[in-house]
Design an enzyme around this catalytic site. Structure first.
Site, PDB file in Angstrom:
ATOM      1  N   SER A   1       2.941  12.374   7.550  1.00 18.13           N
ATOM      2  CA  SER A   1       2.456  11.332   6.639  1.00 18.13           C
ATOM      3  C   SER A   1       3.582  10.870   5.729  1.00 18.13           C
ATOM      4  CB  SER A   1       1.272  11.822   5.809  1.00 18.13           C
ATOM      5  OG  SER A   1       0.829  10.752   4.971  1.00 18.13           O
ATOM      6  N   GLU A   2       3.602   9.573   5.448  1.00 12.89           N
ATOM      7  CA  GLU A   2       4.652   8.982   4.611  1.00 12.89           C
ATOM      8  C   GLU A   2       4.775   9.668   3.255  1.00 12.89           C
ATOM      9  OE1 GLU A   2       2.168   7.467   6.368  1.00 12.89           O
ATOM     10  OE2 GLU A   2       2.251   5.345   5.843  1.00 12.89           O
TER      11      GLU A   2
END
Lengths: 223, 240, 240, 223
Positions: D50-51
């Site tokens: 996830s970013e």
């Protein structure tokens, strides 16, 4: 002239430490610069940085506790015990240098020109030289101090009008501490700030190619 | 499914497919054996791949100079690949011994024009490798401006200061050394042995690590991982 | 001399010199309060500096949307500065609420043309800030090519692929939140609260951190430090 | 035609998971993509990225153990318990994306053009939209899958000859999984690979602006 007294390598390092201020981050090159920490005023907190990926290192490791996993850029073993030390990778180590986070770098030199150009990575009689971190430190440190003998062992002049050796960085040198003088580079001139007792201005000028500007407050070297 | 494992049975199995003409990043800051994947280098000598391009901080100075190695050690560096005529080119920042009186394997070969050299400042080398791993094809840097390394490079003035353009470096393989690895390749390095290892990890098509200690996946605190498993393809146990 | 300390007695003391027209990086991924220096933001409201440029991932969406915050929490974000008319410009990747039906303080002001926006993809924002801290003035990136964000940007073909040129971002101040700090500013973040904090730390002239826990220098293992002390100028204790 | 059966959002996610292979690193956007993990074959090892700065995360946190310091890009709380998880900063997180280290990204879309252009960040009736990590994921992931309803809630066509909305990335979409079809973009053509039972080719074409190429092995959607 060459029979006059000169500062020892240790005394040059001692003079350099007066340029290092409380809270400074300092990177020390191989040679004379490495001698600095022993002369630092114990009231000053200096964070030493090494290109090998370590910040706030302290003493060298005692022989029994040498660890090949903790070295400075010169391959000397560092102690694990300095409080507040951190380790990181090479991209981060040079982000610190190039990004302007090193307050003072102290390096050696083959030649320095009056423009503040530094040559310290390659000699003409060798097919290659080592750059290592020198080019990054030369342009990245907020202040660049050169610690060296005023002339080389063969008597060649190192403070020159124009570097004949390949340069490490352009207009990057701020202060030069030699075994007989302290010189600052200001507006592309070499300004004589301090001189070793027993040496006259003309004595220093004779082994310095650029015309020296004499600081109006010229002092004896203070150790 | 945490039984997933990138562990190879032997050094040989992990590297045997490295073909001739490969570009290979190999850590080892060079000032001593810390961080050098010595078993992978020995394995690479054994399989004998030729015409390699080796990317690293030095061109192998530890064996010849003794810098950073302990008396009586059997530590090796990439000199053994140069001696074995496997290397056509070196990309490095510190290629020769500090003292001109000591000739390394590289310098001997270089003086005979048997090997090529691309000399890169250490910070630019680290940044070019990072860029290679990070999808940045090129960047401007102040390092090297007006030096002979700037010859033939584009320069540009940004906010009244001169910079040169440097391009990303990638490689076919990276050979790393870590202190700890779990079975999916989350790595922890010891001390300054992290330096180029952690940067090279991301910049190769296939990244192979030899690790002193191999742990079960889940044994490392997520906060303590230096190189996340995403970058690691193959793991072998490092033996003395 | 390890008594050296960058600790300030109060939030107010640590930030009181922030003048009008400052550019300020403030972390907070934005999807919840994790990593947001809430006390420093409240302090900044109190001192009332005007015409600020705020650089962050969002323009403050947590308070209006409730994303990532627990019921009944008193968590705040940079919306309180916008409401207090202190902000002239936002540089962010995720400026508005995901749902158009929720209007944040930023979007209200933006719709009335009372605030400027520079929209930057999240990866480009992180990379521009990193570049600012790392002495890289500009770099090429594939992100945003052929989108409206590429309008007025230089583009360049490298190895048959198109890239755009992006410039480094720096700021006068960075306000960070850490989990732990020692007295000289070696930081440890918790979980994903590291994200923009660790990048912004290096890119400001003065970096100020509020830390949940303050330790004696020497209490953190050198391998566990996320942000080395070199980047930190001032430290305050974070209170609930 | 609109009375025909369509796949639920869960079923779309289920179909997407067949594109995720053992050992893949996968980034899931907000919306339908987030539903994928529950449908993954338990024999497959998938590393989710996830970013927000986390790799190899697992389940969402149970309500009692929610921690604002561990979230995905959508602000959902993640569990601390997944073995082999790592956390890192945003520069590293996007180095992973832009550097080509994400095998598959699954995102939603407003529009997709036959060239593979993606529009998913800005609507015309709003003065700004959110980019977040979408532009980086669009061009950085090795494979980009779009999971979405074939037409929007107002019946507007989303698969178009040319995007009228501002694009997120150019020529970046590889595979589109909708509630009635699976389409691949090959050489700037939309190739119909799978179709929901009960739907004819013409039915799909009627709500798809570009002329569909029919794969010679056209199949029913396999869940």
């Amino acid at each position: 002239m060459n029979n006059k007294n000169k500062l020892s390598r240790e005394a040059i390092a001692m003079r350099v430490t007066k340029e290092l201020h409380n809270g400074n981050v300092v990177n020390l090159g191989i040679g004379i610069p490495t001698l600095c920490p022993q002369f630092i005023d114990p009231d000053k907190f200096i964070m030493y940085h090494s290109e090998s990926g370590v910040l706030n290192y302290g003493e060298m490791a005692s022989e029994r506790r040498e660890d090949t996993n903790l070295i400075n850029a010169g391959g000397q073993y560092l102690s694990w015990d300095n409080p507040g030390m951190s380790v990181f990778d090479s991209a981060e180590s040079f982000a610190m240098i190039r990004g302007g986070h090193i307050d003072v770098a102290v390096l050696g030199a083959y030649q320095i020109s009056t423009q503040g150009n530094l040559a310290n990575w390659k000699l003409t009689n060798r097919k290659s030289g080592n750059i290592g971190g020198a080019m990054d430190l030369a342009i990245g440190a907020k202040k660049l101090i050169i610690a060296m003998e005023h002339i080389d062992k063969k008597g060649n002049i190192k403070l020159v009008n124009k570097c004949s050796l390949p340069i490490t960085g352009s207009k990057c040198v701020n202060t030069i501490v030699t075994d007989i003088a302290v010189i600052e580079i200001i507006n592309e001139c070499m300004v004589l700030k301090e001189i070793l007792p027993g040496w006259g201005i003309q004595d220093v000028q004779e082994i310095t190619e650029p015309k020296l500007i004499i600081d109006k407050n010229l002092k004896e070297i203070q150790l | 499914m945490t039984n997933y494992s990138k562990i190879y049975k032997s050094t040989h199995e992990a590297i045997k497919d490295i073909p001739d003409n490969s570009s290979i990043m190999i850590d080892g800051f060079g000032a001593g054996p810390g961080g050098t994947p010595q078993n992978l280098i020995k394995g690479l000598k054994k399989i004998g791949s030729k015409n390699l391009i080796i990317i690293g901080n030095t061109a192998g100075i530890t064996m010849a100079t003794g810098i950073g190695i302990k008396e009586g050690s059997k530590d090796i560096d990439i000199s053994i690949l140069i001696d074995n005529n496997q290397v056509k080119k070196i990309i490095a920042s510190y290629p020769v011994a500090p003292s001109p009186s000591i000739l390394t394997s590289f310098e001997k070969a270089f003086n005979k024009n048997e090997i090529e050299l691309e000399l890169v400042p250490q910070g630019t080398l680290a940044e070019r490798i990072r860029a290679g791993g990070a999808g940045i094809p090129a960047f401007y840097t102040p390092t090297g401006v007006k030096t002979e390394l700037a010859n033939n490079k584009e320069s540009r003035i940004i906010n009244n200061k001169e910079y040169i353009l440097e391009y990303a470096l990638k490689a076919d393989y990276a050979l790393l050394k870590s202190h700890k690895s779990d079975k999916i390749g989350n790595l922890i390095y010891k001390g300054t042995s992290r330096n180029f290892n952690a940067v090279m990890a991301s910049a190769a098509n296939i990244t192979i690590v030899e690790s002193e200690i191999i742990l079960e996946t889940g044994e490392i605190d997520p906060h303590h991982i230096h190189t996340p498993a995403i970058y690691i393809n193959r793991i072998v146990k490092s033996y003395e």
